[in-house]
Each structure stands twice: as structure tokens, then as C-alpha cells.
Design an enzyme around this catalytic site. Structure first.
Site, PDB file in Angstrom:
ATOM      1  CE  LYS A  19      -0.657   7.988   1.875  1.00  0.00           C
ATOM      2  NZ  LYS A  19      -0.621   7.454   3.142  1.00  0.00           N
ATOM      3  NE  ARG A  36      -1.420   6.749   8.788  1.00  0.00           N
ATOM      4  CZ  ARG A  36      -1.410   5.675   8.041  1.00  0.00           C
ATOM      5  NH1 ARG A  36      -2.418   4.857   8.056  1.00  0.00           N
ATOM      6  NH2 ARG A  36      -0.383   5.399   7.302  1.00  0.00           N
ATOM      7  NE  ARG A  96      -1.068  -1.980  -0.882  1.00  0.00           N
ATOM      8  CZ  ARG A  96      -1.028  -0.835  -0.232  1.00  0.00           C
ATOM      9  NH1 ARG A  96      -0.462   0.215  -0.791  1.00  0.00           N
ATOM     10  NH2 ARG A  96      -1.521  -0.723   0.978  1.00  0.00           N
ATOM     11  NE  ARG A 143       1.253  -2.858   3.059  1.00  0.00           N
ATOM     12  CZ  ARG A 143       0.991  -1.566   3.273  1.00  0.00           C
ATOM     13  NH1 ARG A 143       1.611  -0.640   2.563  1.00  0.00           N
ATOM     14  NH2 ARG A 143       0.116  -1.186   4.181  1.00  0.00           N
ATOM     15  NE  ARG A 155      -4.168  -0.237   5.725  1.00  0.00           N
ATOM     16  CZ  ARG A 155      -3.886  -1.389   5.144  1.00  0.00           C
ATOM     17  NH1 ARG A 155      -3.974  -2.511   5.813  1.00  0.00           N
ATOM     18  NH2 ARG A 155      -3.499  -1.433   3.891  1.00  0.00           N
TER      19      ARG A 155
HETATM   20  P1  ADP Z   1      -1.414   2.374   4.678  1.00  0.00           P
HETATM   21  O1  ADP Z   1      -1.385   3.757   4.137  1.00  0.00           O
HETATM   22  O2  ADP Z   1      -1.769   1.354   3.646  1.00  0.00           O
HETATM   23  O3  ADP Z   1      -2.181   2.248   5.949  1.00  0.00           O
HETATM   24  P2  ADP Z   1       1.180   2.637   5.916  1.00  0.00           P
HETATM   25  O4  ADP Z   1       2.429   1.996   5.473  1.00  0.00           O
HETATM   26  O5  ADP Z   1       1.114   4.108   5.892  1.00  0.00           O
HETATM   27  O6  ADP Z   1       0.073   1.987   4.995  1.00  0.00           O
HETATM   28  O7  ADP Z   1       0.793   2.150   7.395  1.00  0.00           O
HETATM   29  C1  ADP Z   1       0.688   0.787   7.735  1.00  0.00           C
HETATM   30  C2  ADP Z   1       0.125   0.659   9.150  1.00  0.00           C
HETATM   31  O8  ADP Z   1       1.027   1.249  10.091  1.00  0.00           O
HETATM   32  C3  ADP Z   1      -1.200   1.361   9.399  1.00  0.00           C
HETATM   33  O9  ADP Z   1      -2.302   0.576   9.034  1.00  0.00           O
HETATM   34  C4  ADP Z   1      -1.146   1.618  10.913  1.00  0.00           C
HETATM   35  O10 ADP Z   1      -1.459   0.457  11.651  1.00  0.00           O
HETATM   36  C5  ADP Z   1       0.325   1.926  11.141  1.00  0.00           C
HETATM   37  N1  ADP Z   1       0.611   3.379  11.061  1.00  0.00           N
HETATM   38  C6  ADP Z   1       1.344   4.022  10.102  1.00  0.00           C
HETATM   39  N2  ADP Z   1       1.389   5.340  10.325  1.00  0.00           N
HETATM   40  C7  ADP Z   1       0.659   5.569  11.428  1.00  0.00           C
HETATM   41  C8  ADP Z   1       0.292   6.736  12.164  1.00  0.00           C
HETATM   42  N3  ADP Z   1       0.688   7.961  11.783  1.00  0.00           N
HETATM   43  N4  ADP Z   1      -0.480   6.580  13.269  1.00  0.00           N
HETATM   44  C9  ADP Z   1      -0.888   5.381  13.671  1.00  0.00           C
HETATM   45  N5  ADP Z   1      -0.597   4.232  13.030  1.00  0.00           N
HETATM   46  C10 ADP Z   1       0.166   4.319  11.918  1.00  0.00           C
END
Ligand code: ADP
Length: 192
Positions: free
Chosen positions: A16, A92, A131, A133, A144
Site C-alpha cells: 500500500k 482501520r 523487509r 522494519r 497486526r
Molecule cells: P502496518 O500497515 O504495517 O501496520 P502502518 O505504517 O500503517 O503499518 O502502521 C504502523 C502502526 O501505526 C500500526 O501497527 C498501529 O500501531 C499504528 N497505526 C497506524 N494507523 C493507525 C490507525 N488508523 N489506527 C490505529 N493505529 C494506527
């Protein structure tokens, strides 16, 4: 330049982020990644960052009120009002989807489309392990993905019920996936 308002859904590791950056470059639409916003806050150790760090490391979701506030503020900034947005990582949860709908409605705006970038669980797990991270430990990845199935996957139905969802196959080369996305987005633009 098109004033597009898009949401990109898809499992963690679906690609994404990369695809949103490319879409943003090619259509001049603002990429809003809640993960990037949170990681920047962690990096600069703001109050938000301090709170978010532990939650993110565990693979949990930051509370809805916090994230809803961040996105609501961002989407009313001038650049986003003028150029539109591609939301990546938001909404989400159903509370977030409702908050977004309410925010847009209150500004007389609506979403053009939600796109689900579909990549199967086995494939995304492998991609995330590759990856490496900082927050991609095996436990956090499992957590997750579990949260995604429970909290985020139901949103697909939510957008579908609003006739606002398209599924795009996220398997294949980055360029191939991008051209599939371009087809969808061009369709949106032509229909405006
Ligand atoms: P990933 O898709 O691998 O989870 P992101 O960069 O989208 O990576 O998000 C990293 C972290 O940030 C998530 O695991 C969560 O803890 C937090 N986060 C991101 N977006 C949201 C959201 N919309 N609501 C709640 N937590 C979020």
C-alpha cells in the site's frame, strides 16, 4: 490536476505505502499515511509519539480518538482541500470509518472510492519478514494481521454496501500493480 479522495485498504505488507506514494506523485493527490505520521511523532518524541511508541511496538492500534483527531486536522489543511487525498492506513476500525464519513459530510465532501489492494496472508507475512522494519517482529506481525482480520476487514463490507469499493490484485511486480491501480483511478476521474 484531479481533486481525488481515495482510501486504500489492504493487509500490512500489501505494498500500500509504495503504491500510494506513486499514485500521489502521478495524480498530484496528497498521500496521508497514519503510520508515517505516527512514526514521525515517535522519532521527534512528541507527547503523541511517546504514547504511540509502546502501542506500535506491540502491533496494537493507537486509540481511535487520537487517530481520528490527527486525520480530521490533516484533511482540512489547505493543500489537502485543494488537491485531495489518498488515505493509507486509515480507516482501520468501524469507529474510524464513521468518523471519516462524518468529517467529510460536515465539509460537504465525499469519498470517491475505497480500493482494497488484495494480497493473501501467507504472502504478506513473508514480505514483512523480509523487509525487517523495526516494528516487524514475528509476534507483532501476527498481532497486526489478526487485528486486520478482526477490525479492518469488516470495513470492506462497509464500503461495499456504499457501492464504494473496488478490489485490485496486489500480486505481481510493483509496476504491474501500479498500472492496475492507475486503471481504476483513471476510471474514477473519467466518471467525475
Ligand atoms: P502496518 O500497515 O504495517 O501496520 P502502518 O505504517 O500503517 O503499518 O502502521 C504502523 C502502526 O501505526 C500500526 O501497527 C498501529 O500501531 C499504528 N497505526 C497506524 N494507523 C493507525 C490507525 N488508523 N489506527 C490505529 N493505529 C494506527
Amino acid at each position: 490536476m484531479e481533486n481525488l479522495r481515495l482510501v486504500i485498504l489492504g493487509r500490512q505488507g500489501s505494498g500500500k505505502g509504495t503504491q500510494c506514494m506513486r499514485l500521489s506523485e502521478s495524480y498530484g493527490t496528497i498521500h496521508i499515511s497514519t503510520g508515517d505520521i505516527l512514526r514521525a511523532a515517535v522519532e521527534t518524541q512528541t507527547e503523541l509519539g511517546k504514547k504511540a511508541k509502546l502501542i506500535m511496538d506491540a502491533g496494537d492500534l493507537v486509540p481511535d480518538e487520537i487517530i481520528n483527531g490527527i486525520v480530521a486536522e490533516r484533511i482540512e489543511m489547505k493543500d489537502v482541500l485543494e488537491n485531495g487525498f489518498i488515505l493509507d492506513g486509515y480507516p482501520r476500525t468501524s469507529a474510524q470509518a464513521q468518523a471519516l464519513e462524518g468529517e467529510l459530510l460536515s465539509k460537504g465532501l465525499s469519498l470517491d472510492l475505497a480500493i482494497n489492494l488484495e494480497v493473501p496472508v501467507d504472502e504478506v507475512t513473508q514480505r514483512m519478514l523480509d523487509r525487517s522494519r523495526a516494528d516487524d517482529t514475528e509476534e507483532a506481525i501476527t498481532r497486526r494481521l489478526e487485528i486486520y482480520e478482526n477490525e479492518t476487514a469488516p470495513l470492506l463490507k462497509w464500503f461495499e454496501e456504499r457501492n464504494n469499493l473496488v478490489v485490485v490484485d496486489g500480486l505481481g511486480t510493483e509496476d504491474k500493480v501500479f498500472s492496475r491501480l492507475q486503471n481504476v483511478v483513471n476510471g474514477v476521474i473519467n466518471g467525475k
